[in-house]
Design a protein around this motif. Sequence first.
Motif, short mmCIF file in Angstrom:
data_model
loop_
_atom_site.label_atom_id
_atom_site.label_comp_id
_atom_site.label_asym_id
_atom_site.label_seq_id
_atom_site.Cartn_x
_atom_site.Cartn_y
_atom_site.Cartn_z
N TRP A 54 8.99 17.30 -0.47
CA TRP A 54 7.85 18.20 -0.68
C TRP A 54 6.57 17.62 -0.07
N VAL A 55 6.29 16.34 -0.35
CA VAL A 55 5.00 15.76 0.06
C VAL A 55 4.93 15.51 1.57
N PHE A 83 -3.89 15.36 -2.04
CA PHE A 83 -3.72 14.77 -3.36
C PHE A 83 -3.66 15.86 -4.39
N GLU A 84 -2.75 15.70 -5.33
CA GLU A 84 -2.62 16.62 -6.46
C GLU A 84 -2.26 15.78 -7.67
N LYS A 85 -2.75 16.16 -8.82
CA LYS A 85 -2.48 15.41 -10.04
C LYS A 85 -0.98 15.41 -10.35
N SER A 86 -0.45 14.25 -10.72
CA SER A 86 0.97 14.13 -11.08
C SER A 86 1.11 14.33 -12.58
N ARG A 87 2.24 14.90 -12.96
CA ARG A 87 2.54 15.09 -14.38
C ARG A 87 3.72 14.21 -14.76
N LYS A 88 3.67 13.66 -15.97
CA LYS A 88 4.79 12.84 -16.44
C LYS A 88 6.03 13.71 -16.59
N SER A 89 7.17 13.12 -16.31
CA SER A 89 8.43 13.84 -16.46
C SER A 89 8.69 14.08 -17.95
N VAL A 90 9.57 15.01 -18.26
CA VAL A 90 9.90 15.33 -19.65
C VAL A 90 10.47 14.10 -20.35
N ALA A 91 11.34 13.37 -19.67
CA ALA A 91 11.93 12.16 -20.26
C ALA A 91 10.86 11.11 -20.57
N ARG A 92 9.88 10.96 -19.70
CA ARG A 92 8.81 9.97 -19.92
C ARG A 92 7.88 10.41 -21.05
N ARG A 93 7.68 11.73 -21.23
CA ARG A 93 6.81 12.22 -22.30
C ARG A 93 7.45 11.96 -23.67
N ARG A 94 8.76 12.03 -23.74
CA ARG A 94 9.46 11.81 -25.01
C ARG A 94 9.50 10.34 -25.39
N LEU A 110 0.83 -1.19 0.00
CA LEU A 110 0.00 0.00 0.00
C LEU A 110 0.87 1.24 0.00
N LEU A 111 0.53 2.19 -0.87
CA LEU A 111 1.19 3.48 -0.95
C LEU A 111 0.12 4.56 -0.94
N HIS A 112 0.54 5.79 -0.64
CA HIS A 112 -0.33 6.93 -0.86
C HIS A 112 -0.60 7.01 -2.36
N ARG A 113 -1.80 7.38 -2.73
CA ARG A 113 -2.14 7.52 -4.14
C ARG A 113 -1.19 8.49 -4.84
N ILE A 114 -0.86 9.60 -4.20
CA ILE A 114 0.02 10.59 -4.82
C ILE A 114 1.43 10.05 -5.01
N CYS A 115 1.93 9.25 -4.08
CA CYS A 115 3.26 8.64 -4.21
C CYS A 115 3.25 7.62 -5.35
N HIS A 116 2.20 6.81 -5.42
CA HIS A 116 2.07 5.80 -6.47
C HIS A 116 2.06 6.46 -7.85
N ARG A 117 1.27 7.49 -8.00
CA ARG A 117 1.18 8.17 -9.29
C ARG A 117 2.50 8.85 -9.66
N GLN A 118 3.20 9.38 -8.67
CA GLN A 118 4.48 10.03 -8.95
C GLN A 118 5.51 9.01 -9.44
#
Length: 115
Positions: free
Chosen positions: A94-95, A103-114, A54-62
């Motif tokens: 930070w968290v 909870f805050e929406k996570s954004r994909k890193s620049v490397a993952r977007r490419r 089990l993880l925090h949802r925000i940690c899992h998404r990050q």
Amino acid sequence: MVGRIKRQQRLASVQVPVPEVLPVCPVCGREIPPSERDAHHFVPKSKGGRETRLLHRICHRQIHALYGETELARRLHTAEALLAEPEMQKFVAWVRRKPMDFFEKSRKSVARRRA
């Protein structure tokens, strides 16, 4: 009118609520409320992983915003390995200052977007 025995039985059947012990997130170290729990495969299911934690949802998404499944399976398959990564260290610092139900929406890193 209720007799003495019935009154004692009713009082005995009243359950005192026991406070729930909340699990602790292995990534950020904060308690996880029921509304923010996510099960995470440290080795992704697609790569043969079975165990979840089990993880925090925000940690899992990050985690999934920063790293691909292959990278998670090969070298980041433990909480300790994840915490050694500079990006995760910044996120955790930070968290940890946020409330446990934050909870805050996570954004994909620049490397993952490419990729």
